[in-house]
Design a protein around this motif. Structure first.
Motif, PDB file in Angstrom:
ATOM      1  N   LEU A  23       0.866  -1.173   0.000  1.00  0.00           N
ATOM      2  CA  LEU A  23       0.000   0.000   0.000  1.00  0.00           C
ATOM      3  C   LEU A  23       0.907   1.229   0.000  1.00  0.00           C
ATOM      4  N   ILE A  24       0.825   2.031  -1.050  1.00  0.00           N
ATOM      5  CA  ILE A  24       1.710   3.170  -1.245  1.00  0.00           C
ATOM      6  C   ILE A  24       0.880   4.447  -1.273  1.00  0.00           C
ATOM      7  N   ARG A  25       1.297   5.430  -0.495  1.00  0.00           N
ATOM      8  CA  ARG A  25       0.587   6.702  -0.529  1.00  0.00           C
ATOM      9  C   ARG A  25       0.954   7.467  -1.803  1.00  0.00           C
ATOM     10  N   HIS A  26      -0.026   8.104  -2.399  1.00  0.00           N
ATOM     11  CA  HIS A  26       0.158   8.881  -3.619  1.00  0.00           C
ATOM     12  C   HIS A  26       1.183  10.009  -3.442  1.00  0.00           C
ATOM     13  N   GLY A  27       1.570  10.624  -4.552  1.00  0.00           N
ATOM     14  CA  GLY A  27       2.492  11.751  -4.519  1.00  0.00           C
ATOM     15  C   GLY A  27       1.838  13.036  -4.019  1.00  0.00           C
ATOM     16  N   GLN A  28       2.662  14.045  -3.849  1.00  0.00           N
ATOM     17  CA  GLN A  28       2.206  15.312  -3.258  1.00  0.00           C
ATOM     18  C   GLN A  28       1.206  16.058  -4.159  1.00  0.00           C
ATOM     19  N   THR A  29       0.265  16.735  -3.507  1.00  0.00           N
ATOM     20  CA  THR A  29      -0.656  17.650  -4.177  1.00  0.00           C
ATOM     21  C   THR A  29      -0.471  19.043  -3.569  1.00  0.00           C
ATOM     22  N   PHE A  50       0.797  20.119   0.285  1.00  0.00           N
ATOM     23  CA  PHE A  50       1.824  21.126   0.543  1.00  0.00           C
ATOM     24  C   PHE A  50       1.287  22.229   1.463  1.00  0.00           C
ATOM     25  N   ALA A  51       0.012  22.576   1.274  1.00  0.00           N
ATOM     26  CA  ALA A  51      -0.601  23.638   2.077  1.00  0.00           C
ATOM     27  C   ALA A  51      -1.116  23.147   3.422  1.00  0.00           C
ATOM     28  N   GLY A  52      -1.066  21.836   3.661  1.00  0.00           N
ATOM     29  CA  GLY A  52      -1.530  21.289   4.935  1.00  0.00           C
ATOM     30  C   GLY A  52      -3.040  21.263   5.057  1.00  0.00           C
ATOM     31  N   ARG A  53      -3.733  20.997   3.948  1.00  0.00           N
ATOM     32  CA  ARG A  53      -5.193  20.935   3.970  1.00  0.00           C
ATOM     33  C   ARG A  53      -5.669  19.487   3.877  1.00  0.00           C
ATOM     34  N   LEU A  54      -6.752  19.173   4.573  1.00  0.00           N
ATOM     35  CA  LEU A  54      -7.315  17.826   4.572  1.00  0.00           C
ATOM     36  C   LEU A  54      -8.014  17.582   3.238  1.00  0.00           C
ATOM     37  N   GLN A  55      -7.683  16.496   2.559  1.00  0.00           N
ATOM     38  CA  GLN A  55      -8.213  16.248   1.217  1.00  0.00           C
ATOM     39  C   GLN A  55      -9.424  15.329   1.204  1.00  0.00           C
ATOM     40  N   GLY A  56      -9.294  14.153   1.827  1.00  0.00           N
ATOM     41  CA  GLY A  56     -10.398  13.196   1.779  1.00  0.00           C
ATOM     42  C   GLY A  56     -10.749  12.816   0.356  1.00  0.00           C
ATOM     43  N   ARG A  57     -12.049  12.874   0.036  1.00  0.00           N
ATOM     44  CA  ARG A  57     -12.519  12.490  -1.298  1.00  0.00           C
ATOM     45  C   ARG A  57     -12.361  13.611  -2.331  1.00  0.00           C
ATOM     46  N   GLU A  96     -13.929   9.691   3.588  1.00  0.00           N
ATOM     47  CA  GLU A  96     -14.718  10.907   3.399  1.00  0.00           C
ATOM     48  C   GLU A  96     -14.692  11.720   4.693  1.00  0.00           C
ATOM     49  N   PHE A  97     -14.276  12.979   4.599  1.00  0.00           N
ATOM     50  CA  PHE A  97     -14.189  13.829   5.788  1.00  0.00           C
ATOM     51  C   PHE A  97     -15.259  14.913   5.834  1.00  0.00           C
ATOM     52  N   GLY A  98     -16.213  14.871   4.926  1.00  0.00           N
ATOM     53  CA  GLY A  98     -17.345  15.784   4.986  1.00  0.00           C
ATOM     54  C   GLY A  98     -16.926  17.245   4.996  1.00  0.00           C
ATOM     55  N   GLU A  99     -17.449  17.988   5.965  1.00  0.00           N
ATOM     56  CA  GLU A  99     -17.219  19.434   6.019  1.00  0.00           C
ATOM     57  C   GLU A  99     -15.774  19.809   6.335  1.00  0.00           C
ATOM     58  N   ALA A 100     -14.974  18.859   6.768  1.00  0.00           N
ATOM     59  CA  ALA A 100     -13.576  19.157   7.103  1.00  0.00           C
ATOM     60  C   ALA A 100     -12.678  19.182   5.876  1.00  0.00           C
ATOM     61  N   GLU A 101     -13.149  18.710   4.748  1.00  0.00           N
ATOM     62  CA  GLU A 101     -12.298  18.675   3.564  1.00  0.00           C
ATOM     63  C   GLU A 101     -11.983  20.095   3.097  1.00  0.00           C
ATOM     64  N   GLY A 102     -10.712  20.346   2.848  1.00  0.00           N
ATOM     65  CA  GLY A 102     -10.245  21.663   2.460  1.00  0.00           C
ATOM     66  C   GLY A 102      -9.806  22.529   3.631  1.00  0.00           C
ATOM     67  N   VAL A 103     -10.106  22.088   4.845  1.00  0.00           N
ATOM     68  CA  VAL A 103      -9.740  22.844   6.046  1.00  0.00           C
ATOM     69  C   VAL A 103      -8.279  22.560   6.397  1.00  0.00           C
ATOM     70  N   ALA A 104      -7.580  23.579   6.865  1.00  0.00           N
ATOM     71  CA  ALA A 104      -6.194  23.386   7.291  1.00  0.00           C
ATOM     72  C   ALA A 104      -6.148  22.389   8.445  1.00  0.00           C
ATOM     73  N   VAL A 105      -5.229  21.431   8.361  1.00  0.00           N
ATOM     74  CA  VAL A 105      -5.113  20.410   9.401  1.00  0.00           C
ATOM     75  C   VAL A 105      -4.865  21.064  10.764  1.00  0.00           C
ATOM     76  N   SER A 106      -4.151  22.171  10.784  1.00  0.00           N
ATOM     77  CA  SER A 106      -3.859  22.853  12.044  1.00  0.00           C
ATOM     78  C   SER A 106      -5.106  23.412  12.724  1.00  0.00           C
ATOM     79  N   GLU A 107      -6.199  23.562  11.976  1.00  0.00           N
ATOM     80  CA  GLU A 107      -7.429  24.113  12.531  1.00  0.00           C
ATOM     81  C   GLU A 107      -8.405  23.033  13.008  1.00  0.00           C
ATOM     82  N   LEU A 108      -8.154  21.797  12.661  1.00  0.00           N
ATOM     83  CA  LEU A 108      -9.144  20.750  12.911  1.00  0.00           C
ATOM     84  C   LEU A 108      -9.441  20.568  14.392  1.00  0.00           C
ATOM     85  N   SER A 109      -8.407  20.537  15.231  1.00  0.00           N
ATOM     86  CA  SER A 109      -8.625  20.277  16.657  1.00  0.00           C
ATOM     87  C   SER A 109      -9.385  21.401  17.330  1.00  0.00           C
TER      88      SER A 109
END
Length: 203
Positions: A4-10, A14-21, A83-96
């Protein structure tokens, strides 16, 4: 054997945003990462490449397959990211701050991700009749799938770098984790258990 290999960078990585679907494509760095990683899988051991249907995973798979002359044998819906729903596109640093319990509205349940991950492994194995397969997928998906197999809490798994590889083996009618993000399983398991103990002490 299945890696199982994680895909390359998007750009969102790089911006630290949650991608999900959300179907964010590879950037130039991500394409270069895939080309650079290809040599690690050359030599004839690996025999096919598959991927999640999301573009960043499929393009990574196609770059790897082309570089080492392996067949790209298709996409598997089971390999898609959580699927992360409303969190997709949000900066990971803001999630908590916004969702302290990570209960994102519209989020796919962790146990559902793990279950479909294992289903996907079985389907890939059946479709490839014993061949060794590279499967390009996503960080959280890989973490949840490995957690289901190893029994360790996914929260204590490490972060997976782009193009990191986690190898599994099907033997004696079940899957076994052999490496976690390029680290031998026994070494990785000790680190996971240490993080779990530290979290328990801090609670």
């Amino acid at each position: 054997m299945l890696a199982l290999i994680r895909h390359g960078q998007t750009d969102w990585n790089f911006a630290g945003r949650l991608q999900g679907r959300t179907d964010i494509p590879l950037n130039a760095v991500g394409r270069a990462q895939a080309r650079a990683a290809a040599s690690a899988y050359a030599g004839g051991y690996w025999e096919a490449v598959v991927s999640s249907p999301l573009g960043r995973a499929r393009e990574t798979a196609e770059i790897l397959a082309d570089a080492i002359d392996l067949p790209f044998t298709g996409t598997y819906d089971e390999l898609i990211e959580q699927e992360f729903g409303e969190a997709e596109g949000v900066a990971v640093s803001e999630l908590s701050t916004r969702w302290p319990d990570r209960a994102f509205p519209g989020k796919e349940a962790d146990h559902e991700v793990a279950a479909r991950g294992v289903r996907g492994l079985h389907r890939i194995a059946l479709d490839h009749d014993g061949r060794h397969v590279l499967a390009i997928a996503h960080g959280t998906f890989i973490r949840q799938t490995l957690s289901s197999i190893s029994g360790h809490d996914a929260r204590h798994y490490p972060r997976f770098d782009n193009l990191s590889s986690s190898v599994l083996q099907f033997a004696n009618a079940e899957w076994h984790v052999r490496t976690v993000a390029d680290v031998p399983y026994l070494e990785a398991a000790l680190a996971i258990e240490r993080r779990a103990a530290e979290a328990q002490q801090a609670a």
